[in-house]
Write a protein that holds these residues in place. Sequence first.
Motif, short mmCIF file in Angstrom:
data_model
loop_
_atom_site.label_atom_id
_atom_site.label_comp_id
_atom_site.label_asym_id
_atom_site.label_seq_id
_atom_site.Cartn_x
_atom_site.Cartn_y
_atom_site.Cartn_z
N UNK A 99 0.30 -5.73 9.69
CA UNK A 99 -0.94 -5.48 10.42
C UNK A 99 -1.37 -6.56 11.26
N UNK A 100 -1.07 -7.81 10.78
CA UNK A 100 -1.34 -9.09 11.60
C UNK A 100 -0.32 -9.35 12.50
N UNK A 101 0.95 -9.16 12.37
CA UNK A 101 2.04 -9.30 13.12
C UNK A 101 2.03 -8.37 14.30
N UNK A 102 1.39 -7.31 14.16
CA UNK A 102 1.20 -6.38 15.32
C UNK A 102 -0.08 -6.17 16.02
N UNK A 103 -0.98 -7.44 15.62
CA UNK A 103 -2.28 -7.73 16.26
C UNK A 103 -3.22 -6.48 16.00
N UNK A 104 -2.96 -5.98 14.72
CA UNK A 104 -4.05 -4.88 14.25
C UNK A 104 -4.93 -5.34 13.13
N UNK A 105 -6.24 -4.53 13.25
CA UNK A 105 -7.02 -5.07 12.28
C UNK A 105 -6.71 -4.80 10.64
N UNK A 106 -7.22 -5.75 9.80
CA UNK A 106 -7.03 -5.93 8.59
C UNK A 106 -7.66 -4.37 8.05
N UNK A 107 -7.00 -3.85 7.14
CA UNK A 107 -7.38 -2.57 6.69
C UNK A 107 -7.23 -2.49 4.85
N UNK A 108 -8.07 -3.27 4.56
CA UNK A 108 -7.97 -3.38 2.82
C UNK A 108 -7.82 -2.06 2.26
N UNK A 109 -8.52 -0.94 2.66
CA UNK A 109 -8.49 0.19 2.28
C UNK A 109 -7.14 0.87 2.37
N UNK A 110 -6.41 0.57 3.31
CA UNK A 110 -5.12 1.24 3.67
C UNK A 110 -4.03 0.46 2.51
N UNK A 111 -4.19 -0.40 2.01
CA UNK A 111 -3.36 -1.43 1.39
C UNK A 111 -3.31 -0.89 0.20
N UNK A 112 -4.50 -0.34 -0.73
CA UNK A 112 -4.56 0.00 -1.84
C UNK A 112 -3.72 1.00 -2.38
N UNK A 113 -3.94 2.22 -1.63
CA UNK A 113 -2.96 3.39 -2.22
C UNK A 113 -1.63 3.03 -2.34
N UNK A 114 -0.81 2.37 -1.52
CA UNK A 114 0.50 2.33 -1.47
C UNK A 114 0.99 1.16 -2.42
N UNK A 115 0.09 0.35 -2.80
CA UNK A 115 0.15 -0.39 -3.85
C UNK A 115 0.05 0.29 -5.54
N UNK A 116 -1.00 0.96 -5.58
CA UNK A 116 -1.23 1.70 -6.68
C UNK A 116 -0.21 2.68 -7.21
N UNK A 117 0.41 3.48 -6.08
CA UNK A 117 1.35 4.58 -6.22
C UNK A 117 2.53 3.77 -6.90
N UNK A 118 3.07 2.39 -6.43
CA UNK A 118 4.28 1.82 -6.80
C UNK A 118 3.81 0.75 -7.80
N UNK A 119 2.65 0.80 -8.31
CA UNK A 119 2.30 -0.51 -9.19
C UNK A 119 3.26 -0.57 -10.70
N UNK A 120 3.76 0.45 -11.13
CA UNK A 120 4.76 0.02 -12.21
C UNK A 120 6.20 -0.37 -11.77
N UNK A 121 6.88 0.07 -10.97
CA UNK A 121 8.18 -0.59 -10.49
C UNK A 121 7.94 -2.02 -9.71
N UNK A 122 6.52 -2.17 -9.06
CA UNK A 122 6.23 -3.66 -8.51
C UNK A 122 6.15 -4.66 -9.58
#
Length: 259
Positions: A99-122
């Motif tokens: 998001x920062x690289x593309x000059x987009x605003x920080x979106x904390x809420x959008x980061x959580x779901x992809x992290x939680x859905x992959x938390x075990x393999x991560x």
Amino acid sequence: MGGAPAQIPAKPSLGVGNIIADSLGICLKRFAAVFVISLLPSAIGLFLYSQVIGVEAILGLAQPQFNDTAAGVAYALAVLGSLVVYYITIALLVQLAYDAKLQRPVRFGRYILPTLTAIVPIVLTGIAVTLLVVFASLALLVPGLWVYAVFSVTVPAIVIERIGFRGMARSASLTKEYRWPIAGLLLLVLLFTSGMSFAAQFFSSIAYDAGGLAGAIVFYLLVTTIATGLASLPLALIYARLREIKEGISVDQIASVFD
């Protein structure tokens, strides 16, 4: 007469300097967001270790004591807990970096779901990579860095491509032919974070003398949090650069999976 031999196209550069510069730029431009996310592993790590060896030992104000086997086991569990939180933090910062690289605003809420859905393999692949690096480092520093280079983009691959436990194999494929430049970059990051760790303990002792334990803890968390952010952001950018080189995939295409 034979024609001139065909020239082999030069291999594109990884761009270590650009990755470092971009990581610093993201950290500065999105300092508050990077700090908030990176504070999590620093604070939890401080808490877990303080329960085992005492906060004074972590701050460099006293020598850690391991009086029995139970203390050693507790310390190992503290290390494990810190690793879990650290790899979750990397997953969050990977998304913030794009998001920062593309000059987009920080979106904390959008980061959580992809992290939680992959938390075990991560978490499990992160621990596996850490163990491989530690075992390799027992021999020499360079093999440890090389192993880390091989699997350095495991977490970005899992988060972005949603490939689960295949993240390590995907990282090994992407980093092929670029492992030594990556190892060099990781060495620079290691030197930086080691220096930050030393500075955290050194200045925490000064803060302790001036303002007591609370001041030392605040300073320690400030320095280690910044170091965590700067150590994590390059991994996202290495992944993006490798996909650009090998697959012609741009950063905006990578980030589009979250839109």
